[in-house]
Structures are given as structure tokens and as C-alpha cells.
Write a protein that holds these residues in place. Structure first.
Motif, mmCIF file in Angstrom:
data_model
loop_
_atom_site.group_PDB
_atom_site.id
_atom_site.type_symbol
_atom_site.label_atom_id
_atom_site.label_comp_id
_atom_site.label_asym_id
_atom_site.label_seq_id
_atom_site.Cartn_x
_atom_site.Cartn_y
_atom_site.Cartn_z
ATOM 1 N N ALA A 141 0.830 -1.200 0.000
ATOM 2 C CA ALA A 141 0.000 0.000 0.000
ATOM 3 C C ALA A 141 0.858 1.242 0.000
ATOM 4 O O ALA A 141 0.609 2.196 -0.752
ATOM 5 N N VAL A 149 1.048 4.273 -2.850
ATOM 6 C CA VAL A 149 0.950 5.711 -2.566
ATOM 7 C C VAL A 149 2.195 6.427 -3.080
ATOM 8 O O VAL A 149 2.124 7.514 -3.668
ATOM 9 N N VAL A 182 1.985 6.873 -6.783
ATOM 10 C CA VAL A 182 1.071 7.971 -7.113
ATOM 11 C C VAL A 182 1.787 9.307 -6.991
ATOM 12 O O VAL A 182 1.723 10.167 -7.879
ATOM 13 N N VAL A 230 2.047 13.136 0.187
ATOM 14 C CA VAL A 230 1.790 11.844 -0.425
ATOM 15 C C VAL A 230 3.076 11.011 -0.438
ATOM 16 O O VAL A 230 3.081 9.831 -0.081
ATOM 17 N N GLY A 238 3.937 9.945 2.990
ATOM 18 C CA GLY A 238 3.031 8.874 3.392
ATOM 19 C C GLY A 238 3.456 7.534 2.825
ATOM 20 O O GLY A 238 3.489 6.522 3.519
#
Lengths: 488, 560
Positions: free
Chosen positions: A169, A173, A176, A210, A213
Motif C-alpha cells: 500500500a 501511494v 502515485v 503523499v 506517506g
């Protein structure tokens, strides 16, 4: 030669990985020889590169995957910092793993993925742009999962599942963020700064969070840290590697690259991103220490300690000042050395005396004195007792914080030191000042191959602190990185 | 390259460290103990004064220097460690953990001497940490319940002091040109964090020197340690706190408020030590409280010197006082061990000499103590502080008389005691040093000739407090059967420990009740609460998207 070197370094772990996969289980000697040969070769190459890069020579290899998408391997001072740590600790962890796993099952599989994991870490260290970084980052996830679930029992599979869920995950992220950023600026090279000039500040801020994260999962920032204590079911060599060298450091290294090379410290502070990041790091530091206090399992306590200590690096990175930067860079190495010492010892204790809980540590100073000494050195280093390495990082971080006008950093450091003392000193006390509750015959430390790596890293932890004034100490190298790259 | 003199200074620290590392290899480690302090003593006598020794590759740049104050401390410290080491060799000959004791002794020695000769902040901090942590091993050596408890109180305060000191040093170091102590001291006066840093330094060094209310570890730890270790704990190690104050506090008259704070704290400690010590029933506990009281007087002298133009005089006087008190206190502790043997031939002479030394601390005329008290009178001036210090001499004398009485009449004959014959030699050496050395140092450190010390006026000034104390003692012996009040050693700490116990019990009940309410397992702990929170976070198989949303929201919020 300059273009070949990065590939060479990468192949010293990639080639052994590929070879070992095809070895039979019983070909133990061949496996050992290949492992150690690869580790020594990598260390030799690193030593050569250290001397050259100090004189501002750069190595670079570029492979075009698609138009506009390059696989770029570049050796600069910062990558060498991480690479040296990996190379040195990989050698020791290999010795430790060979001794720890002995004649267990599936060793070819284990050491194959082990070497692949180190190859991925090398790739992360050498990555010259975001895409290369991402490719090796995901490769790291995929190569460490088999190590986590090596034992194959129910808890291992469950922990492995959780680990994969978190890290995949996080990787998604991260992708992205990278794609978003590069769609606005074009391909980003770590060596070239100022590429973000034309982008809208608000967008840059969002992208920053982002990226953080995505990287924060591996860095074990709160609240993304839960995979780390769960992964403690893995065998001790895997925990050692995960915590000191590979996974957690890769996340922290990624954050360093983002802050220093992609955005740049000035931009980070112009966008007011430094203070929230510092706050998040401080929260992780204190929370990790509190949770460590509550653990009675030794490895879980060490896991939460890692959560806390790695965020020192993030804290240092988010403070705008030379001392804080140098402290953050140096702590990358210092924390690795001290933490791996602690994990080596915890593994040795579990393996030889079946000690898993804090309560069982009574009197090991007598039954396993070398292990207990190495453990005590690691613990005192974490607390920040000079001359062990941890003190140096804390000093620089504290001074950096005050210099940058953020004196609350000192409070965080002091509070963290007190908490570290609260959960490490009882372990040291039990080891040395409480008589053993069980009768254990001495001589548990033979054969020495399981204990020797811990002794080496313990001595290294003291040496890098006591000899911090040397030019090639982690502190010296971090100062060099700062002067070459970031002091404009 | 380093000449012999400078090499000696480095050797003074390196030798005990090297010996500590070699203890596991040596058959009789206790034999090393006296030799470890020899390089320090030789360095005091032969090393060139004032020269800075720098080793830039060590730590963040190791610097050592032997100035006058440092030389006084290094000299008396090494001497006391040497003689106490010789005493320990005999005293602990039958102990089980000779190796462990030796390691901690040698490490503490290295750390203590390091604080005396350190010339930069990091070296000082490293030495201070080494000494604080290694001394724990000395306190807890006997492994009795009392020793473990004393060790616990000690280590909590020591670690807290370390952390505070680190914070204070980081604040002080920012804004200074280098890490050298002289630069730090100069920069501190003008620093924006001056008051915070000074408060931190005061707390850290106050814990070590035993300033009220941070003193509670001292009366617990010093009696519980083996006797030679008590001698160095009280005699030398607490002086590390004193030299810390001397090295870091700005001495240019720019912080008169802090000078007043020191005077108040010092006087409170001085009188508190006397009062709490008088009601003790154990000889070593009385001596520990006396150390408290004496250090209070030294701190008062330092505080009054802070506002003076002639600060160097106040520092020298404080150094003289501390060195005499250290040696005398060390000798008194060692005599407790000798008297415990109740050797028929030695008992009376030893008690007599002990009486002289005890009263010397109170300022017996013609003793080193009188010289020391005379020296610190100058910076104190004429005001209330000076009066209170003079009066405290009577209190100290009373305390010492109580000590002598407990030692002579209340001491139990210790069946396991080491024969006094082997302990007497080192003790005698220390006694002679205590009596002689102040006479040698007095002219240089006080600026007054010796004739001044033996003038009739000063002799009377030293005598009358002792006469007052003797009179009070006579009255007490006649009238009091037993003391109306007993205070356990550590006084305040007993209250704190009770408080902590209530708190922990309360929290445990609180969480247990919550656990019952939530149907958790009977042995629920606070960590179960956190585990539950984390488990709920994990119930979303991918908390990544959750964070993504949070990150975007945060980013947007911050961007606005």
C-alpha cells in the motif's frame, strides 16, 4: 570504468542471489563461499569508491527503459553513506545468519532472497532518479517478504501478510506521488536541483505529504508502524537486517532523498513543510518509546525502539540547519550499528538460552558475558551515553535544533533519552546485577560465530563515536556530504 | 608531538581505563586499584600548568588542561583514590565480586579525574556520565536490599541529571565559538537561553553535589557502599558537581541573581545537613549528611564569589575547602572500617586521631579545616551569609561530636571485619595528608601568609564554635536518654517513594477497573488499550489509502 562501477556493485549481490537459488540444500559449503565472497567483494568495491568520491569523482550508469524513463544508478556521497553501512552489515549478518540457521530447512531459498534483499538495498542506495528508486524499493518489499515468512508457520504467514499489505500500500501511494510529481516537472534527477521551480506551491505541498506517506510505511512513522513489531516473528537475522540495514533504513533514506535532493531544504522550509514533518517525527519518537516501555518481549521492545530511533533521522532532516542535517545523516549509520548489535544479541540469547522475555534476562552477564557486554553497549548507546555513537547524533541534532530556532527539539531528545533509559537500563540491570534464576552452564557462547558479529558491531558502535573526529567516520563523511552537496 | 608532561595528563585518564579493560585477564584485580591513581598524582606534580592538550580525532575533539583549580582537585582526588585503593585491597580481599568492584572502581576513577582536567564540554560530559554510571556499581556492590534500593534512587537521579546536563550543554554550546569550557562560560552570559541553561546546570550539578532537595540519594548511597567506596564517593565524586559549577557558571559578575540563588541553596543545604544528620543513628549516615552540609558551604562560597570582582580568589578558596573536606571525610569513612574491627591496641589511638580529623572539618584551630574556613571568609564578606556560615561551624562541630559518639559507643563489633592492622597504613597516610597539605596550599590559594592563619584573632574565631558545640554535647548527654525523633537516611525520598507507590497502585486499579468493564482478561494493563487501538487500525487491510486521504487533507490544510 566510471559507468561500470555501479553495475559491478549491484551484481556482487545480484549474481550470488541468482546462483544460490539453484544450489541444492546440501551444498552448504558452496553457499557459504558464494555468500561471503559476494559480501567481501562488495565491501572492497565500497572502500575503493569511498576514496574516489571523497575527491569528487562520480560514477554513473544509465539504462533507458522507455523514452523518458531511465534506470539511473549514480554513486554520490549520500549513496555511499548508505552503501557502506549496507555492505559492512551485510557481511556480518551473513556470518550471523549462517551460524544461526545452522542446518535448517530451505536455506537456499533463504539465502537467495537474502542476497536479493541486499541487492535491492544497493539499488536504492545507488538510485539516481525517482523511478529507479521506486523500482528497487518495490523489489525490496518483494524480496523481504519470503524472509519474514521463512519459518512457514501460522504466525509467520500472518505477520508476512500484514507486512505485505502495509508495504505494498505504501508503495502504491509512493508511485502515485512520483507519477504526479513527474507529470508536472518531467523526469527528476537527484543530482539536479531546482527542478520544482515552476510548480504551484499548494500542489507541491500535497505531493510532499503523499510521498512522505508512501515512504512513511517503511520508515515506521506513526501511525503506519504496526507492521514492524508484528514482523518480529521472523528469524533473528531477518529482524536484524530489517531494522538496521534494509527496510527501515530504505524508508528513511527515501525521505532524505525527497527532502534534500528532490525538494531541497530551502523549498521544504519555504513551503512550511519542515515543522509538521518535525512534529510527526517527534510524535513517533515519543510514542515509540512509550510503547517500548510496555513490552515484555525483548524483540518487540527492540522493535518499538527502532520505531522511535529511526525518526531521529526524519527529525534531523526536517530541521533547517547544518548541524541537524549532519546529525541526521550520521544517525543513519549510528542507529544501524547499535540496533543490529541489540538484535544480534537478542537472537543469540533466544537461540542459545531460549530467552524471549525481559524477565528471563536475569544473570546472563555470568552465563553469556560477551553477549551481555555487547547488548549493554548497544543499550547505553541508544540512551546516548558517550562515547558510543548515539551520543554524537543526539548532540548534533540538539545543537542543530537550537541553532535553527527550534529549541523544543532538545526537549524531545531529552525526553526520549529518559524513556530509553527507562526501558533499556532494567535489561542491563537484570543482566549484570541480578543472580541467574536458572542454572545455566557456562560455555554457551561457543561456537563463537554467532556471537562474534555482535561483538564486532558493538566495537564499531564505540569506535565511530570515540573516533568521530576522523575524516572517514560516519560523522566525518556526513560533514563531507553536507559540505559537498548542501551548503550553497 | 606530545612531551612527557602532557603525556602524563593523558595517561592519568588512560591508565585507569586500560586497567578496567584488563580486569577480566588479571588474577587479583584488587591489586590494580592503588596504582590506577598514580599517574594522576604524578601528573599533578609534573605536568605543565595551563597548557591545552588537544586530540581532535577523539569524540568531538578531546581537550585536556591542567589549570590551578584542576590541579588542586586532581591532586587531592588522586591521593584519596590511591590511599582508598590500598585500603580497598585489604578491606575487600574476601569479597566475591572483586572483579566487578575493580571494574567499577577504575571506571569511576577515570571519570572523576576526567571531570577535573576536561577542557571542553563534550569531554566533561563524557567523564561526568562515566563517573555517574560507574559509581552505581560501587553503591550496589553488596547486593543487599538496602544497597539495591539506594542504587535505584541513585540511578534515577543520576540519569535525570545526565539528561538535564546534556540539554543545558547543548543550549550553552550553541552560540559559543567552540566547545572549549572557557568559550562556553564566556558565551553563556550573553546567550538568550542563559537562564534555562543555568537552571539545567544547577539541577545537574546540584544532584551530584547534594544540594537540597536533590540530595536524597546521597545519605542512602554513601552508607550502603563498601567503606572504601564511601570514602571516594563522599570525598571526591561529589566534588565533580562542585567543579562543574566552577567551570560553567559565568564568573564575570553578570548573573548576580544566580549568585544569590546559590547562596540560599547552599545555606539551606548546610543547615539541613546538620539537622538531619544529628538524628541519624548510623555513623556512615551521619558522615553522609555532613558531606551534604559541607558542600552546601562550598556552594555558598561560590555563590558569593559570583558577584565579586575577584572571582578567582573565591574559586581558589572553594577549591581549598573542598580538597581539605574531601581528604578529611575520606579518612573518617576509612576509620569507620578500622573501628569496626574493635582491635584492642588500635582502637583508642584511632579514635583519638579520628576525633581530631572530625573536628578539623568543623574548623579546629591549627587544622587544615581552620585554614579552609579562613580562606572562604574573604569572598563571603560581612553580611548575613557570612554570619550564617560562621554559625554553621558550631552545627558542624555538633554533628561531628554526634558522629564520634555513635562511632565509639554505638558501633557494633563486626565479626567479619577485616583485621585493622592491614587497614591502618593507608589510613595513616591519608590522615597525614589531610593535616599537612592545606598548610602547603594555603598561601597560594588564599593570598594570605601563614602568619595570618595562626594569629590569635583567627585562632579564637576557629575555637569558639567548637566550644559551643562541646557545651551543647555535654548538655545533651546529661539530659537526653534518646533522641526524640528519628529520620531514616534519605529523608525526603521516603515520602517520594510512598507517593510513587500510591500512584502506581492507583493506576493499576484504574486500568483493572476499566478492563473489568470492557471484559478484557483479568490481568489487563495499560498496554492492552494501545494494542486494541492498533488492532483496529490493522483491521483495515490497507491503511495506506487512509493515510493518503489524511495526507491530502493535511496538505490542503497547511497550504491554506
Amino acid at each position: 570504468m566510471n559507468a561500470l562501477m555501479p553495475v559491478l556493485v549491484l551484481s556482487t549481490s545480484l549474481v550470488p542471489a541468482l546462483v544460490i537459488f539453484f544450489l541444492q540444500e546440501r551444498q552448504q559449503r558452496a553457499r557459504t563461499v558464494i555468500n561471503l565472497a559476494g559480501a567481501l567483494a562488495k565491501l572492497a568495491l565500497v572502500v575503493v569508491m569511498l576514496e574516489r568520491v571523497a575527491r569528487d569523482v562520480h560514477y554513473e550508469t544509465r539504462l533507458t527503459l522507455l523514452p523518458g524513463l531511465d534506470l539511473l544508478l549514480r554513486v554520490d556521497a549520500l549513496s555511499l553513506l548508505f552503501l557502506t553501512l549496507s555492505a559492512f552489515l551485510w557481511l556480518l549478518t551473513t556470518v550471523y545468519a549462517i551460524s544461526y540457521l545452522g542446518n535448517g530447512p530451505h536455506l537456499s531459498r533463504f539465502f537467495g532472497f537474502f542476497s536479493l534483499c541486499v541487492a535491492a538495498t544497493t539499488g536504492i542506495a545507488l538510485a539516481g532518479n525517482l523511478i529507479t528508486f521506486f523500482i528497487f524499493y518495490e523489489l525490496l518489499t518483494l524480496s523481504t517478504w519470503p524472509l519474514v515468512v521463512h519459518r512457514g508457520d501460522r504466525p509467520s504467514i500472518a505477520a508476512g501478510g500484514r507486512y505485505l499489505a502495509y508495504t505494498l500500500a505504501g508503495g502504491a501511494v509512493l508511485l502515485v506521488g512520483i507519477v504526479w510529481l513527474e507529470s508536472l516537472t518531467g523526469p527528476l534527477l537527484f543530482a539536479v536541483r531546482g527542478s520544482l521551480a515552476g510548480v504551484d506551491p499548494a500542489t507541491l505541498q500535497v505531493i510532499f505529504w503523499v510521498l512522505i506517506g508512501g515512504l512513511g510505511v517503511k520508515t515506521a512513522l506513526v501511525p503506519l508502524h504496526s507492521w514492524l513489531p508484528a514482523a518480529m516473528v521472523a528469524p533473528a537475522p531477518v529482524s536484524a537486517l530489517l531494522h538496521a540495514v534494509a527496510v527501515v533504513k530504505a524508508g528513511a533514506f527515501g525521505i532524505l532523498r525527497i527532502v534534500y535532493d528532490v525538494y531541497g531544504l530551502e523549498l521544504v522550509h519555504a513551503l512550511s513543510l519542515g515543522l509538521p514533518l518535525a512534529a510527526l517525527a517527534s510524535l513517533t519518537i515519543i510514542y515509540g518509546s512509550f510503547r517500548a516501555l510496555q513490552q515484555s518481549d525483548i524483540k518487540r521492545r527492540l522493535a518499538f525502539s527502532t520505531v522511535s530511533q529511526v525518526s531521529y533521522i526524519v527529525l534531523g532532516a526536517s530541521i533547517h540547519g547544518p548541524a541537524a542535517t549532519i546529525g541526521a545523516l550520521a544517525h543513519l549509520v549510528h542507529q544501524g550499528l547499535m540496533k543490529i548489535t541489540l538484535f544480534f544479541c537478542a537472537g543469540a540469547l533466544a537461540e542459545r538460552l531460549q530467552i524471549h522475555k525481559v524477565e528471563d534476562l536475569d544473570g546472563i552477564g555470568r552465563t553469556m558475558p560477551w553477549t551481555a557486554t555487547a547488548f549493554s553497549i548497544g543499550a547505553l548507546g541508544m540512551i546516548g551515553v558517550p562515547p558510543i555513537a548515539g551520543f554524537i547524533s543526539k548532540w548534533y541534532l540538539g545543537v542543530g535544533g537550537v541553532e535553527a530556532g527550534q529549541p523544543w527539539v532538545v526537549l524531545v531528545l531529552v525526553g526520549s533519552s529518559l524513556l530509553n533509559a527507562a526501558y533499556f537500563l532494567p535489561l542491563v540491570y537484570r543482566a549484570w546485577f541480578v543472580p541467574a534464576s536458572r542454572d545455566a552452564a557456562p560455555g554457551r557462547e561457543r561456537p563463537l560465530w554467532l556471537i562474534a558479529p555482535a561483538i564486532v558491531t558493538a566495537i564499531a558502535s564505540v569506535a565511530v563515536g570515540a573516533l568521530a573526529g576522523l575524516a572517514f567516520s560516519p560523522l566525518g563523511w556526513s560533514t563531507l556530504i553536507f559540505e559537498h552537496e548542501y551548503s550553497r | 608531538m606530545m612531551d612527557a608532561g602532557r603525556l602524563l595528563l593523558v595517561l592519568a585518564l588512560a591508565a585507569p581505563l586500560a586497567m578496567a579493560l584488563s580486569v577480566p585477564l588479571v588474577a587479583r584485580p584488587l591489586r590494580l586499584l592503588p596504582w590506577a591513581a598514580v599517574p594522576g598524582l604524578v601528573a599533578t606534580l609534573l605536568a605543565p600548568g595551563g597548557a591545552l592538550i588537544e586530540l581532535p580525532i577523539l569524540l568531538l575533539g578531546l581537550s585536556l588542561q591542567l589549570d590551578r583549580i584542576g590541579a588542586v582537585f586532581l591532586g587531592f582526588g588522586s591521593l584519596l583514590w590511591l590511599l582508598a585503593g590500598a585500603y580497598a585491597r585489604a578491606y575487600l580481599a574476601r569479597t566475591e565480586r572483586a572483579g566487578s568492584f575493580s571494574v567499577f572502581w577504575l571506571l569511576t576513577l577515570a571519570g572523576t579525574l576526567g571531570t577535573f582536567v576536561a577542557a571542553d564540554a563534550v569531554t566533561f560530559y563524557a567523564s561526568f556520565s562515566l563517573l555517574s554510571l560507574a559509581a552505581y556499581g560501587l553503591v550496589i556492590h553488596d547486593r543487599t536490599t538496602g544497597a539495591r534500593r539506594a542504587g535505584r534512587v541513585y540511578i534515577v537521579l543520576a540519569v535525570f541529571g545526565e539528561a538535564t546536563l546534556l540539554a543545558a550543554l547543548v543550549l550553552a554550546a550553541t552560540g559559543a565559538d567552540s566547545l572549549l569550557l572557557a568559550d562556553l562560560q564566556a558565551a553563556l552570559a550573553a546567550s538568550p537561553w542563559r537562564d534555562t541553561a543555568l537552571a539545567g546546570l544547577l539541577i545537574a550539578f546540584g544532584i551530584k553535589a547534594g544540594l537540597v532537595p536533590l540530595h536524597v540519594w546521597l545519605p542512602l548511597a554513601h552508607p550502603e557502599a563498601p567503606t572504601p567506596a564511601s570514602a571516594v564517593l563522599s570525598g571526591v565524586i561529589v566534588k565533580a558537581g562542585i567543579i562543574g559549577l566552577m567551570r560553567f557558571l559565568p564568573m564575570d559578575g553578570s548573573v548576580p541573581v544566580w549568585g544569590d540563588v546559590l547562596i540560599v541553596l547552599g545555606l539551606v543545604t548546610a543547615y539541613y545537613g546538620v539537622v538531619a544528620g544529628l538524628v541519624q543513628t548510623e555513623a556512615k549516615a551521619i558522615l553522609a549528611y555532613s558531606t551534604l552540609s559541607q558542600m552546601g558551604l562550598v556552594v555558598t562560597a561560590l555563590g558569593s564569589g559570583l558577584g565579586e570582582p575577584d572571582v578567582a580568589r573565591a574559586l581558589d578558596a572553594a577549591a581549598l575547602y573542598a580538597s581539605h573536606e574531601g581528604m578529611a571525610k575520606g579518612a573518617l569513612f576509612l576509620s569507620v572500617g578500622i573501628v569496626a574491627a574493635r582491635d584492642a591496641r588500635l582502637l583508642r589511638p584511632v579514635l583519638a586521631v579520628t576525633a581530631v580529623l572530625a573536628l578539623a572539618i568543623a574548623g579546629l584551630p591549627l587544622s587544615g579545616g581552620a585554614l579552609a574556613k579562613l580562606a572562604i571568609k574573604a569572598p563571603l564578606g560581612e553580611g548575613t551569609a557570612a554570619l550564617l556560615v560562621t554559625l554553621s561551624a558550631a552545627g558542624t562541630a555538633m554533628l561531628m561530636l554526634r558522629f564520634l559518639w555513635v562511632l565509639a559507643y554505638r558501633g557494633r563489633r563486626d565479626a567479619d571485619a577485616v583485621p585493622a592492622g592491614r587497614l591502618v597504613m593507608p589510613w595513616t597516610g591519608l590522615v597525614l595528608a589531610t593535616l599537612a597539605v592545606p598548610w602547603v596550599l594555603f598561601p597560594q590559594l588564599s593570598g594570605q601568609p601563614l602568619a595570618y592563619a595562626v594569629s590569635l584573632g583567627n585562632l579564637w574565631a576557629a575555637l569558639w564554635p567548637i566550644l559551643v558545640a562541646l557545651a551543647a554535647a555535654m548538655v545533651a548527654l546529661r539530659r537526653l536518654r534518646r533522641f526524640p525523633l528519628t529520620v531514616p537516611p534519605g529523608d525526603l525520598v521516603v515520602l517520594v517513594e510512598a507517593l510513587v507507590r500510591r500512584l502506581v497502585a492507583g493506576l493499576a486499579t484504574l486500568f483493572a477497573q476499566e478492563a473489568v468493564a470492557h471484559r478484557h482478561s483479568p490481568k489487563a494493563r495499560p498496554s492492552d488499550l494501545f494494542d486494541a487501538v492498533e488492532r483496529s487500525l490493522q483491521r483495515w487491510p490497507v491503511s495506506g489509502p487512509a493515510l493518503f486521504v489524511v495526507a491530502v487533507l493535511l496538505g490542503v490544510a497547511l497550504g491554506i
